[in-house]
Design a protein around this motif. Structure first.
Motif, mmCIF file in Angstrom:
data_model
loop_
_atom_site.group_PDB
_atom_site.id
_atom_site.type_symbol
_atom_site.label_atom_id
_atom_site.label_comp_id
_atom_site.label_asym_id
_atom_site.label_seq_id
_atom_site.Cartn_x
_atom_site.Cartn_y
_atom_site.Cartn_z
ATOM 1 N N MET B 1 0.840 -1.202 0.000
ATOM 2 C CA MET B 1 0.000 0.000 0.000
ATOM 3 C C MET B 1 0.870 1.245 0.000
ATOM 4 O O MET B 1 2.060 1.182 0.277
ATOM 5 C CB MET B 1 -0.906 0.003 1.240
ATOM 6 C CG MET B 1 -1.876 -1.153 1.256
ATOM 7 S SD MET B 1 -3.114 -0.993 2.555
ATOM 8 C CE MET B 1 -4.217 0.214 1.846
ATOM 9 N N ILE B 2 0.266 2.353 -0.260
ATOM 10 C CA ILE B 2 0.994 3.618 -0.258
ATOM 11 C C ILE B 2 0.794 4.256 1.115
ATOM 12 O O ILE B 2 -0.339 4.498 1.539
ATOM 13 C CB ILE B 2 0.470 4.553 -1.363
ATOM 14 C CG1 ILE B 2 0.617 3.876 -2.732
ATOM 15 C CG2 ILE B 2 1.214 5.889 -1.336
ATOM 16 C CD1 ILE B 2 -0.087 4.616 -3.859
ATOM 17 N N PRO B 14 -2.898 1.097 -3.982
ATOM 18 C CA PRO B 14 -2.304 1.317 -5.304
ATOM 19 C C PRO B 14 -3.326 0.997 -6.409
ATOM 20 O O PRO B 14 -4.138 0.085 -6.279
ATOM 21 C CB PRO B 14 -1.139 0.317 -5.340
ATOM 22 C CG PRO B 14 -0.834 0.043 -3.896
ATOM 23 C CD PRO B 14 -2.158 0.106 -3.194
ATOM 24 N N ARG B 16 -3.360 -0.491 -9.131
ATOM 25 C CA ARG B 16 -3.470 -1.800 -9.787
ATOM 26 C C ARG B 16 -4.534 -2.703 -9.153
ATOM 27 O O ARG B 16 -5.072 -3.579 -9.809
ATOM 28 C CB ARG B 16 -2.114 -2.512 -9.804
ATOM 29 C CG ARG B 16 -1.497 -2.760 -8.441
ATOM 30 C CD ARG B 16 -0.108 -3.384 -8.564
ATOM 31 N NE ARG B 16 0.519 -3.595 -7.278
ATOM 32 C CZ ARG B 16 1.209 -2.660 -6.632
ATOM 33 N NH1 ARG B 16 1.357 -1.449 -7.141
ATOM 34 N NH2 ARG B 16 1.751 -2.924 -5.446
ATOM 35 N N TYR B 17 -4.844 -2.478 -7.879
ATOM 36 C CA TYR B 17 -5.866 -3.314 -7.229
ATOM 37 C C TYR B 17 -7.283 -2.945 -7.658
ATOM 38 O O TYR B 17 -8.234 -3.645 -7.340
ATOM 39 C CB TYR B 17 -5.741 -3.235 -5.704
ATOM 40 C CG TYR B 17 -4.446 -3.831 -5.217
ATOM 41 C CD1 TYR B 17 -4.271 -5.220 -5.194
ATOM 42 C CD2 TYR B 17 -3.382 -3.026 -4.824
ATOM 43 C CE1 TYR B 17 -3.081 -5.774 -4.776
ATOM 44 C CE2 TYR B 17 -2.185 -3.578 -4.413
ATOM 45 C CZ TYR B 17 -2.039 -4.947 -4.389
ATOM 46 O OH TYR B 17 -0.856 -5.501 -3.983
ATOM 47 N N VAL B 27 -5.599 -4.642 1.151
ATOM 48 C CA VAL B 27 -5.083 -3.421 0.519
ATOM 49 C C VAL B 27 -6.145 -2.322 0.477
ATOM 50 O O VAL B 27 -6.011 -1.351 -0.262
ATOM 51 C CB VAL B 27 -4.562 -3.696 -0.916
ATOM 52 C CG1 VAL B 27 -3.308 -4.543 -0.869
ATOM 53 C CG2 VAL B 27 -5.625 -4.334 -1.791
#
Lengths: 105, 350
Positions: B1-2, B14, B16-17, B27
Motif C-alpha cells: 500500500m501507499i 495502489p 493496480r488493485y 489493501v
C-alpha cells in the motif's frame, strides 16, 4: 500486504515516527525524504515537543510546499480547532520551521 | 500500500488493485483521524451501546448482532471525501491522496434501522450520532463523532457491518463494526463503532460543524480560490466521477497495437449509464460498460484503442448517470473534497 497493515499499526501504537523503510515505490511525488525535515532548528524542536503528541512528522512530509500564509492558517487551526496547547511564541517558530522545510513563495 | 501517514495511520490503495470488482481487504484504504486508537479489540467483551432519545438503552455484543438481528449484505463503494486531493490545482492542505482513497467491498451486517427499532426511537428524534473506539490523544482534541438525520439513519439502507468481503473487518478498517452509509462519503463510515446516540435536537460536534464542510447547494462542491463560497454544509452524497485504472499514468504503449484502457465510474446510486473517452481532446467515444454490480458499487468500463502515430497522447474520461449528471471540466474547493473533474491520462505511444 496484511503484514504492511500490521506493521503500520504497530508503528502507530508504539509511536514510532520513522517508518521510512516501508515506503512503497509509488509514493506521492511530494513525499520528500524524511531526512530533509530534520533541520536541527529551534522550530523543529518545538514541532517535536508540541505536534507529534497527536501526529507524526509524516503529516508534514506528505504535504506539498505551501506559502507562509497557508502554514500560519494550518498552525492556527491546530491550536483553535484541534486544541493543540501551543503558546503563541512557539507557534511562530513552528511556522518558521514548516516554511523552512515545506515553504513556497 | 501507499503510506501517507503512520500515526494516525492513513494508507492508500495502489491503482493496480482497482482492476478487481471488489477491493481486497488487505489493501483496502485506511483512514484514521485520531492517534489514540486501540491496538486490539476483544470481541468477547466488546459492546455497542445505543442510548439517548430512545425508550430502551441497548448494550449489544457481537454475538447479539449476529444472532438477534437479520443479516443483510450489499456491495458499496467507500470513497474518502478527500480522495484525489493531491491533484487539486492550486494544491490544498490535507491528506495528499491520489485515486486510492477509496474501495469497493461487499459489506455484511445488520440494518441500522433494526437496531434503532429495537431501542425504540422516541417521537421527535432528530439526529443520530456515531462514535468509534478511537480517542483523541489529548482531552482538548475533539473526538471523532459523526451524525446523520434520523430519517436517513432509519432508511433501511444504512448498515452496521461486521464483515467486509466475507471476513471480519481488518482492525485498520474498523474492526469489529463499521457504519456503512451507501452513496455518502466515507467520513460517515465510522470504524470501531461502539456508541450510537439519538438526539431530540441537532447534534453538535466539531467533525460535523467545522470539519468536512463543502460549499452549500453547489453542484460538485465547486468554488474558486478567489471567491470562496460564503455558506457551507456538511459533505454528504458522492458526486459522479470516473477514473482511469490501466494503463497507469506515463505508461508507454505501442503504435498500431490494440491498447485496452480500463477504469471505473461511480455516483450516488443513480446508475452510471454512459462513460466516454476522448483520445484527441475534441471528440468523445463510448466505452464499454461492465455489468452492474450493485446500485452503490462502482461500475467498471473498458475501451479499446489503437494509436496510429507515435507521440504523447492525453486521454480524457467522463461519466454520465441516469439523471443526466456528468462531470465538470474543472473542479476545486478549499478542502480538496469531492474532486470529480474530468480526468486526464498521459500516455506515450512508440
Amino acid at each position: 500486504m496484511m503484514n504492511i497493515k500490521k506493521i503500520i499499526l504497530i508503528c502507530s501504537v508504539l509511536l514510532f515516527a520513522s517508518c521510512a523503510d516501508m515506503q512503497d515505490s509509488k509514493l506521492p511525488e511530494d513525499n520528500t525524504d524524511i531526512k530533509s525535515l530534520f533541520t536541527q532548528t529551534p522550530g523543529e524542536e518545538l514541532y517535536k515537543a508540541n505536534c507529534i503528541t497527536c501526529h507524526s512528522l509524516r503529516y508534514i512530509q506528505m504535504q506539498p510546499p505551501f506559502p507562509r500564509k497557508t502554514w500560519e492558517k494550518i498552525v492556527d487551526k491546530m491550536i483553535k480547532n484541534f486544541g493543540a496547547p501551543i503558546p503563541d511564541s512557539s507557534a511562530k517558530a513552528i511556522v518558521d520551521y514548516l516554511v523552512a522545510v515545506k515553504g513556497k513563495q | 500500500m501507499i503510506l501517507l501517514t503512520d500515526r494516525p495511520p492513513n494508507l492508500e490503495t495502489p491503482l493496480r488493485y482497482f482492476k478487481e470488482d471488489l477491493t481486497p481487504n488487505d489493501v483496502f484504504f485506511v483512514r484514521w483521524h485520531l492517534s489514540g486508537m486501540p491496538a486490539s479489540v476483544d470481541e468477547n467483551t466488546f459492546r455497542l451501546s445505543v442510548s439517548g432519545h430512545v425508550k430502551k438503552e441497548l448494550s449489544l455484543s457481537l454475538n447479539d448482532l449476529k444472532t438477534k438481528f437479520k443479516s443483510v449484505s450489499l456491495v458499496a463503494l467507500a470513497a474518502c471525501a478527500g480522495n484525489a486531493r493531491s491533484f487539486c490545482d492550486p494544491r490544498v492542505p490535507g491528506g495528499q491522496w491520489k485515486n486510492g482513497g477509496m474501495g469497493n467491498a461487499r459489506w455484511t451486517g445488520v440494518k441500522l434501522k433494526d437496531i434503532l427499532d429495537a431501542a425504540g426511537v422516541k417521537p421527535k428524534a432528530f439526529d443520530v450520532s456515531f462514535n468509534g473506539m478511537d480517542e483523541p490523544p489529548l482531552s482538548s482534541v475533539p473526538d471523532f463523532v459523526k451524525s446523520l438525520r434520523i430519517a436517513h439513519a432509519m432508511d433501511g439502507e444504512v448498515m452496521i457491518a461486521y464483515e467486509m468481503n466475507g471476513e471480519p473487518l481488518p482492525l485498520l478498517n474498523g474492526f469489529p463494526l463499521k457504519l456503512v452509509v451507501p452513496s455518502w462519503y466515507a467520513t460517515y463510515w465510522v470504524g470501531m463503532l461502539n456508541e450510537i446516540k439519538v438526539y431530540a435536537d441537532t447534534f453538535k460536534g466539531y467533525w460535523m460543524d467545522k470539519a468536512y464542510l463543502v460549499p452549500k447547494n453547489v453542484r460538485n462542491g465547486n468554488e474558486k480560490p478567489d471567491s470562496l463560497s460564503k455558506e457551507t454544509e456538511p459533505i454528504n452524497k458522492l458526486d459522479i466521477r470516473s477514473i482511469f485504472v490501466s494503463p497507469e499514468p506515463d505508461a508507454i504503449i505501442v503504435i498500431n497495437k490494440k491498447c485496452e484502457i480500463e477504469g471505473l465510474a461511480f455516483d450516488a446510486g443513480d446508475s452510471i449509464v454512459k462513460v466516454e473517452i476522448s483520445t484527441d481532446g475534441k471528440t468523445w467515444q463510448a466505452a464499454q460498460l461492465a455489468p452492474v454490480i450493485g446500485k452503490y458499487s462502482w461500475r467498471r468500463w473498458k475501451f479499446e484503442w489503437t494509436p496510429r502515430v507515435a507521440g504523447t497522447y492525453t486521454l480524457r474520461v467522463k461519466a454520465t448517470n441516469g439523471i443526466g449528471e456528468t462531470q465538470p471540466e474543472h473542479h476545486w474547493n478549499r478542502s480538496g473534497y469531492m474532486r470529480n473533474e474530468i480526468e486526464t491520462l498521459e500516455l506515450k505511444a512508440e
